[in-house]
Design an enzyme around this catalytic site. Structure first.
Site, PDB file in Angstrom:
ATOM      1  N   GLU A   1       0.833  -1.209   0.000  1.00  0.00           N
ATOM      2  CA  GLU A   1       0.000   0.000   0.000  1.00  0.00           C
ATOM      3  C   GLU A   1       0.867   1.258   0.000  1.00  0.00           C
ATOM      4  OE1 GLU A   1      -4.097  -0.914   2.218  1.00  0.00           O
ATOM      5  OE2 GLU A   1      -2.362  -1.428   3.445  1.00  0.00           O
TER       6      GLU A   1
ATOM      7  N   GLU B   1      -3.658 -10.245   4.145  1.00  0.00           N
ATOM      8  CA  GLU B   1      -4.660  -9.877   5.151  1.00  0.00           C
ATOM      9  C   GLU B   1      -5.742 -10.942   5.322  1.00  0.00           C
ATOM     10  OE1 GLU B   1      -2.725  -6.041   3.937  1.00  0.00           O
ATOM     11  OE2 GLU B   1      -3.371  -7.875   2.922  1.00  0.00           O
TER      12      GLU B   1
END
Length: 260
Positions: free
Chosen positions: A114, A134
């Protein structure tokens, strides 16, 4: 105490390094605070910034120990909501006053991916790999990945990475447009410096429009995008712009970059 984020100014280029190599440069709130300070400083005194990681990895993402401490049933939520600190800092990188180049190696995973996607150009060496674990950790992306990563690689690729835990190597990362340049191991920062030096030679105004106007126009409808482009392309030219156009017309302009 070792600085969590290093900062160095080389001419017009600010080098910002994540500096928790023993934790694979995992990001916690202290790192975010230090990164905020560094990118704001870069925007004030540099024309281009570079993000890199000290040690063997760029960034392994969220510090899961910190995440675990917040996940307990007894954790008291804040009385008032405020903007996510990662969103705030990554937006300063993505839509701040200067362009950023990310030099990637080793793990570029989760929040590390990210962060990398907040940069405008990404260089990866042959050791770099990319993942979004995740789904396997029982959490969800929280550093702007739903917007930035998905816009680059698309829903199907991002969903595959999150649902299955698939890891992309550097060749797959280039194919999915995560990186634009691939270099031998250990040479990502050198290539990033080369690109940053070229970017720093552009006018500040043009760089700002590329990094701030272009992504916003991408969010507009066709007609609105063309209208905003028209407004910007017809704004008054600066003296520097006039000088650069004259240099080109009169044969004094430097040749464009042609190599990959």
């Amino acid at each position: 105490m070792t600085k969590l984020v290093t900062y160095e100014l080389e001419g017009k280029i600010a080098l910002i390094g994540l500096n928790r190599p023993e934790k694979r440069n995992a990001i916690n709130e202290d790192v975010i605070n230090a990164l905020r300070e560094a990118v704001i400083r870069a925007g004030e005194e540099a024309d281009t910034g570079i993000l890199f990681g000290h040690g063997s990895n760029f960034c392994s993402g969220l510090d899961l120990r910190e995440a675990l401490s917040r996940a307990g049933a007894g954790t008291q939520p804040a009385r008032k909501r405020k903007r996510h600190s990662w969103h705030e800092v990554f937006d300063i990188i993505a839509r701040g006053p200067i362009p950023f180049v990310a030099a990637l190696h080793g793990a570029v995973v989760g929040g590390g991916l990210e962060l990398a996607m907040a940069a405008h150009i990404r260089v990866g060496d042959e050791t770099a790999y990319f993942g979004l674990p995740e789904g396997q950790r029982g959490i969800f992306v929280g550093g702007g990945g739903t917007v930035r990563i998905q816009r680059v690689i698309g829903y199907s690729v991002m969903a595959d990475m999150m649902l299955t835990g698939r890891i992309l190597n550097i060749q797959e990362g280039e194919r999915e447009h995560i990186v634009r340049y691939v270099v031998p191991a250990g040479q990502a920062l050198e290539k990033a410096m080369e690109l940053a030096a070229i970017i720093a030679c552009n006018t500040y105004d043009t760089n700002w429009r590329i990094t701030n106007l272009l992504p916003r126009i991408n969010d507009f409808s066709h007609e609105d995008g063309l209208f905003v482009e028209y407004l910007n392309s017809n704004m008054a030219r600066t003296a520097e712009t006039e000088s650069r156009l004259r240099d080109f017309v009169e044969g004094r302009a430097a040749p464009l970059l042609t190599k990959k």
